[in-house]
Design a protein around this motif. Structure first.
Motif, PDB file in Angstrom:
ATOM      1  N   LYS A  33       0.839  -1.205   0.000  1.00 23.93           N
ATOM      2  CA  LYS A  33       0.000   0.000   0.000  1.00 23.93           C
ATOM      3  C   LYS A  33       0.870   1.250   0.000  1.00 23.93           C
ATOM      4  CE  LYS A  33      -3.197   2.640   2.787  1.00 23.93           C
ATOM      5  NZ  LYS A  33      -3.820   2.760   4.104  1.00 23.93           N
ATOM      6  N   PHE A  37       0.958   4.052  -2.779  1.00 22.02           N
ATOM      7  CA  PHE A  37       0.651   5.407  -2.320  1.00 22.02           C
ATOM      8  C   PHE A  37       1.746   6.381  -2.765  1.00 22.02           C
ATOM      9  CE2 PHE A  37       0.919   8.803   0.850  1.00 22.02           C
ATOM     10  CZ  PHE A  37      -0.377   9.283   0.817  1.00 22.02           C
ATOM     11  N   LEU A  47      -4.170   8.240  -3.755  1.00 17.15           N
ATOM     12  CA  LEU A  47      -4.253   6.808  -4.069  1.00 17.15           C
ATOM     13  C   LEU A  47      -5.591   6.498  -4.721  1.00 17.15           C
ATOM     14  CD1 LEU A  47      -3.053   3.995  -3.954  1.00 17.15           C
ATOM     15  CD2 LEU A  47      -3.879   3.797  -1.608  1.00 17.15           C
TER      16      LEU A  47
END
Length: 66
Positions: A33, A37, A47
């Motif tokens: 993630k 991001f 995002l």
């Protein structure tokens, strides 16, 4: 910087979001993630807008009509 709002404002925002938007949860592998991001941020996007843009481009490319 954190902005504090009243419970009434929070409820109004939640009501608006529920009416105007659908929610979809994504699961990333640990650490992925943050990588995605950072990739989106480097392109000046959130995002959310980065992922939506990818999906929209793929739909347009493949001429999928809903």
């Amino acid at each position: 910087m954190r902005i504090y709002t009243s419970p009434a404002v929070n409820r109004a925002v939640q009501k608006y979001n529920k009416k105007k938007y659908d929610r979809f949860t994504l699961r990333f592998k640990k650490g992925q993630k943050q990588e995605v991001f950072a990739f989106a941020k480097a392109r000046g996007k959130s995002l959310n807008s980065y992922i939506i843009g990818l999906i929209e481009k793929d739909i347009e490319k493949n001429a999928i009509v809903f």
